[in-house]
Write a protein that holds these residues in place. Structure first.
Motif, PDB file in Angstrom:
ATOM      1  N   PHE A 230     -10.084  -5.004   3.440  1.00  0.00           N
ATOM      2  CA  PHE A 230      -8.627  -4.689   3.398  1.00  0.00           C
ATOM      3  C   PHE A 230      -8.796  -3.632   1.972  1.00  0.00           C
ATOM      4  O   PHE A 230      -9.422  -3.512   1.115  1.00  0.00           O
ATOM      5  CB  PHE A 230      -7.615  -5.783   3.043  1.00  0.00           C
ATOM      6  CG  PHE A 230      -7.392  -6.545   4.080  1.00  0.00           C
ATOM      7  CD1 PHE A 230      -6.361  -6.099   4.974  1.00  0.00           C
ATOM      8  CD2 PHE A 230      -8.172  -7.614   4.364  1.00  0.00           C
ATOM      9  CE1 PHE A 230      -5.955  -6.788   6.290  1.00  0.00           C
ATOM     10  CE2 PHE A 230      -7.824  -8.422   5.632  1.00  0.00           C
ATOM     11  CZ  PHE A 230      -6.577  -7.987   6.261  1.00  0.00           C
ATOM     12  N   GLU A 231      -7.918  -2.483   2.322  1.00  0.00           N
ATOM     13  CA  GLU A 231      -7.431  -1.436   1.327  1.00  0.00           C
ATOM     14  C   GLU A 231      -6.035  -1.403   0.952  1.00  0.00           C
ATOM     15  O   GLU A 231      -5.428  -1.874   1.764  1.00  0.00           O
ATOM     16  CB  GLU A 231      -7.912  -0.159   1.862  1.00  0.00           C
ATOM     17  CG  GLU A 231      -7.075   0.346   3.049  1.00  0.00           C
ATOM     18  CD  GLU A 231      -7.467   1.701   3.543  1.00  0.00           C
ATOM     19  OE1 GLU A 231      -8.464   2.267   2.839  1.00  0.00           O
ATOM     20  OE2 GLU A 231      -6.923   2.416   4.109  1.00  0.00           O
ATOM     21  N   PHE A 232      -5.850  -1.336  -0.319  1.00  0.00           N
ATOM     22  CA  PHE A 232      -4.299  -1.463  -0.718  1.00  0.00           C
ATOM     23  C   PHE A 232      -3.569  -0.348  -0.078  1.00  0.00           C
ATOM     24  O   PHE A 232      -4.142   0.812  -0.111  1.00  0.00           O
ATOM     25  CB  PHE A 232      -4.467  -1.474  -2.303  1.00  0.00           C
ATOM     26  CG  PHE A 232      -3.046  -1.149  -2.763  1.00  0.00           C
ATOM     27  CD1 PHE A 232      -2.242  -2.325  -2.750  1.00  0.00           C
ATOM     28  CD2 PHE A 232      -2.614  -0.098  -3.558  1.00  0.00           C
ATOM     29  CE1 PHE A 232      -0.771  -2.415  -3.350  1.00  0.00           C
ATOM     30  CE2 PHE A 232      -1.431   0.187  -4.152  1.00  0.00           C
ATOM     31  CZ  PHE A 232      -0.548  -1.106  -3.890  1.00  0.00           C
ATOM     32  N   LEU A 233      -2.387  -0.655   0.230  1.00  0.00           N
ATOM     33  CA  LEU A 233      -1.627   0.450   0.930  1.00  0.00           C
ATOM     34  C   LEU A 233      -0.410   0.979  -0.239  1.00  0.00           C
ATOM     35  O   LEU A 233      -0.168   1.711  -0.446  1.00  0.00           O
ATOM     36  CB  LEU A 233      -0.975  -0.157   2.247  1.00  0.00           C
ATOM     37  CG  LEU A 233      -0.403   0.749   3.159  1.00  0.00           C
ATOM     38  CD1 LEU A 233      -1.323   2.105   3.537  1.00  0.00           C
ATOM     39  CD2 LEU A 233       0.226   0.293   4.253  1.00  0.00           C
ATOM     40  N   ASN A 234       0.442  -0.405  -0.392  1.00  0.00           N
ATOM     41  CA  ASN A 234       1.820   0.007  -1.480  1.00  0.00           C
ATOM     42  C   ASN A 234       1.975  -1.474  -1.857  1.00  0.00           C
ATOM     43  O   ASN A 234       1.698  -2.451  -1.405  1.00  0.00           O
ATOM     44  CB  ASN A 234       2.796   0.863  -0.579  1.00  0.00           C
ATOM     45  CG  ASN A 234       3.084   0.283   0.460  1.00  0.00           C
ATOM     46  OD1 ASN A 234       3.321  -0.944   0.780  1.00  0.00           O
ATOM     47  ND2 ASN A 234       3.543   1.100   1.476  1.00  0.00           N
ATOM     48  N   TYR A 252      21.616 -11.401  -3.255  1.00  0.00           N
ATOM     49  CA  TYR A 252      20.185 -11.153  -2.650  1.00  0.00           C
ATOM     50  C   TYR A 252      19.196 -11.787  -3.559  1.00  0.00           C
ATOM     51  O   TYR A 252      19.373 -11.948  -4.958  1.00  0.00           O
ATOM     52  CB  TYR A 252      19.972  -9.649  -2.416  1.00  0.00           C
ATOM     53  CG  TYR A 252      20.827  -9.073  -1.576  1.00  0.00           C
ATOM     54  CD1 TYR A 252      20.471  -8.863  -0.201  1.00  0.00           C
ATOM     55  CD2 TYR A 252      22.183  -8.457  -1.985  1.00  0.00           C
ATOM     56  CE1 TYR A 252      21.447  -8.239   0.761  1.00  0.00           C
ATOM     57  CE2 TYR A 252      22.956  -7.808  -1.134  1.00  0.00           C
ATOM     58  CZ  TYR A 252      22.507  -7.667   0.312  1.00  0.00           C
ATOM     59  OH  TYR A 252      23.292  -7.167   1.222  1.00  0.00           O
ATOM     60  N   LEU A 253      18.044 -12.196  -3.120  1.00  0.00           N
ATOM     61  CA  LEU A 253      16.895 -12.619  -3.707  1.00  0.00           C
ATOM     62  C   LEU A 253      15.960 -11.285  -3.471  1.00  0.00           C
ATOM     63  O   LEU A 253      15.665 -11.102  -2.261  1.00  0.00           O
ATOM     64  CB  LEU A 253      16.506 -13.885  -3.224  1.00  0.00           C
ATOM     65  CG  LEU A 253      15.088 -14.424  -3.983  1.00  0.00           C
ATOM     66  CD1 LEU A 253      15.123 -14.860  -5.087  1.00  0.00           C
ATOM     67  CD2 LEU A 253      14.615 -15.743  -3.016  1.00  0.00           C
ATOM     68  N   LYS A 254      15.268 -11.070  -4.538  1.00  0.00           N
ATOM     69  CA  LYS A 254      14.413 -10.064  -4.375  1.00  0.00           C
ATOM     70  C   LYS A 254      12.737 -10.520  -4.165  1.00  0.00           C
ATOM     71  O   LYS A 254      12.415 -11.411  -5.158  1.00  0.00           O
ATOM     72  CB  LYS A 254      14.439  -9.030  -5.619  1.00  0.00           C
ATOM     73  CG  LYS A 254      13.331  -7.655  -5.742  1.00  0.00           C
ATOM     74  CD  LYS A 254      13.528  -6.770  -6.556  1.00  0.00           C
ATOM     75  CE  LYS A 254      14.731  -5.968  -6.321  1.00  0.00           C
ATOM     76  NZ  LYS A 254      14.671  -4.973  -7.405  1.00  0.00           N
ATOM     77  N   VAL A 255      12.176 -10.228  -3.325  1.00  0.00           N
ATOM     78  CA  VAL A 255      10.848 -10.336  -3.193  1.00  0.00           C
ATOM     79  C   VAL A 255      10.072  -9.192  -3.182  1.00  0.00           C
ATOM     80  O   VAL A 255      10.485  -8.080  -2.794  1.00  0.00           O
ATOM     81  CB  VAL A 255      10.291 -11.510  -2.222  1.00  0.00           C
ATOM     82  CG1 VAL A 255      10.933 -12.794  -2.541  1.00  0.00           C
ATOM     83  CG2 VAL A 255      10.759 -11.001  -0.771  1.00  0.00           C
ATOM     84  N   TRP A 256       8.745  -9.201  -3.454  1.00  0.00           N
ATOM     85  CA  TRP A 256       7.629  -8.303  -3.334  1.00  0.00           C
ATOM     86  C   TRP A 256       6.695  -8.129  -2.636  1.00  0.00           C
ATOM     87  O   TRP A 256       6.244  -9.475  -2.228  1.00  0.00           O
ATOM     88  CB  TRP A 256       7.054  -7.842  -4.722  1.00  0.00           C
ATOM     89  CG  TRP A 256       7.947  -7.132  -5.772  1.00  0.00           C
ATOM     90  CD1 TRP A 256       8.803  -8.106  -6.690  1.00  0.00           C
ATOM     91  CD2 TRP A 256       8.270  -5.864  -6.163  1.00  0.00           C
ATOM     92  NE1 TRP A 256       9.579  -7.158  -7.339  1.00  0.00           N
ATOM     93  CE2 TRP A 256       9.356  -5.880  -7.135  1.00  0.00           C
ATOM     94  CE3 TRP A 256       7.835  -4.789  -5.725  1.00  0.00           C
ATOM     95  CZ2 TRP A 256       9.786  -4.788  -7.625  1.00  0.00           C
ATOM     96  CZ3 TRP A 256       8.385  -3.483  -6.058  1.00  0.00           C
ATOM     97  CH2 TRP A 256       9.310  -3.651  -7.088  1.00  0.00           C
ATOM     98  N   GLY A 257       6.455  -7.454  -1.764  1.00  0.00           N
ATOM     99  CA  GLY A 257       5.360  -7.201  -0.444  1.00  0.00           C
ATOM    100  C   GLY A 257       4.401  -6.394  -1.213  1.00  0.00           C
ATOM    101  O   GLY A 257       4.325  -5.087  -1.479  1.00  0.00           O
ATOM    102  N   VAL A 258       3.140  -7.049  -1.505  1.00  0.00           N
ATOM    103  CA  VAL A 258       1.875  -6.074  -1.624  1.00  0.00           C
ATOM    104  C   VAL A 258       1.341  -5.953  -0.396  1.00  0.00           C
ATOM    105  O   VAL A 258       0.579  -6.832   0.242  1.00  0.00           O
ATOM    106  CB  VAL A 258       0.970  -6.792  -2.887  1.00  0.00           C
ATOM    107  CG1 VAL A 258      -0.182  -5.890  -3.316  1.00  0.00           C
ATOM    108  CG2 VAL A 258       1.736  -7.013  -4.167  1.00  0.00           C
TER     109      VAL A 258
END
Length: 295
Positions: A230-234, A252-258
């Motif tokens: 896999f290559e990192f996208l954002n 709201y609850l903030k989550v992050w998507g790598v």
């Protein structure tokens, strides 16, 4: 586990369209636009959350609502007799979908949906007592049909306490070998410890990238095949509406998507689908699992 159904009310009642979220629909977030489990898929939510009750737990979009088995904990009050069970009218007031739930459902399903009351059931469970279960069917609003409807289940104890599910956000990605599926799963409703601090976007990105790299090194490679790459996208954040404040506004609850994109061979089928490693603001990283179908 369920040994006696005492009351089942099948209601053909269409709930007012006011139950649908009135806000204008937004295009789906790219992190929510792919990788869902299809109906009857393998793996399923119980593969990701083994302790979830398979009879009552469910997923909508990328969110899993996982009810525990059993739901009573040590020290909870003893079950009440049948004639003391909280009445159904009170139950319905407790579990009527609120603004936050409607917003979360609409976010996950990309379109406004209305809750149609489908079933109210009082069940008796061994050594646990009675429990109410209320089921809604979700259909596009203001009308239409989308095939097998999603179901939202709410549980209430015999004393009138709403039984809250554990919430997870997941992604399920089919690798170039269609028999293999890579999944990530992060529990949402976990209170951070007092000493924990929110991480920066750069820290979250590094944690997500390191987690996937470490996991892929553990994946066994079939002789004659190349390892999955896999290559990192954002790295992007996502706000999940989970509650309503005292002022009536959504909280709201903030989550992050790598996010990553699979690197496939030139002669392999290419895809625009992304794979998301979910990370909380405090650095908790989704659990990664690889499932292989064998027929």
């Amino acid at each position: 586990m369920r040994n006696l159904v005492l009351l089942t009310l099948f209601l053909v009642v269409v709930v007012s369209s006011a139950w649908g979220d009135p806000d204008q629909e937004q295009p789906p977030d790219p992190m929510l636009d792919s990788g869902q489990f299809s109906y009857g898929s393998d793996p399923n939510l119980c593969d990701l959350v083994p302790d979830a009750d398979p009879e009552t737990s469910f997923d909508i979009g990328h969110v899993i609502f996982a009810y525990p088995v059993p739901y009573r904990k040590e020290g909870d009050p003893h079950p009440v007799p049948l004639d003391s069970v909280v009445p159904v009218a009170q139950v319905m007031k407790l579990v009527t979908p609120d603004k936050a739930l409607k917003a979360l459902v609409n976010q996950q399903l990309y379109h406004n949906h209305a809750f149609h009351l489908g079933e109210v059931e009082l069940v008796s469970l061994k050594q646990i007592g009675y429990r109410w279960q209320v089921v809604w069917l979700l259909f596009p609003s203001p009308g239409g049909f989308s095939g097998v409807p999603y179901r939202y289940r709410a549980l209430v104890s015999d004393r009138g306490k709403v039984i809250l599910p554990d919430l997870y956000i997941y992604d399920a990605y089919s690798l170039s070998d269609w028999r293999e599926r890579l999944c990530s799963n992060l529990q949402l409703n976990v209170k951070p410890k007092a000493e924990q601090r929110k991480l920066s976007q750069q820290q979250i990105e590094r944690r997500g990238r390191k987690t996937l790299e470490k996991f892929l090194r553990t994946v066994k490679v079939t002789p004659g095949k190349k390892p999955v790459r896999f290559e990192f996208l954002n790295c992007r954040s996502l706000d999940l509406p989970l509650s309503v404040g005292v002022d009536g506004e959504l909280q709201y609850l903030k989550v992050w998507g790598v996010n990553f994109k699979e690197v496939r061979e030139a002669d392999a089928d290419q895809t625009e689908e992304i794979f998301t490693v979910w990370v909380s603001e405090y650095g908790a990283v989704s659990e990664l699992k690889l499932f292989s179908r064998e027929w």
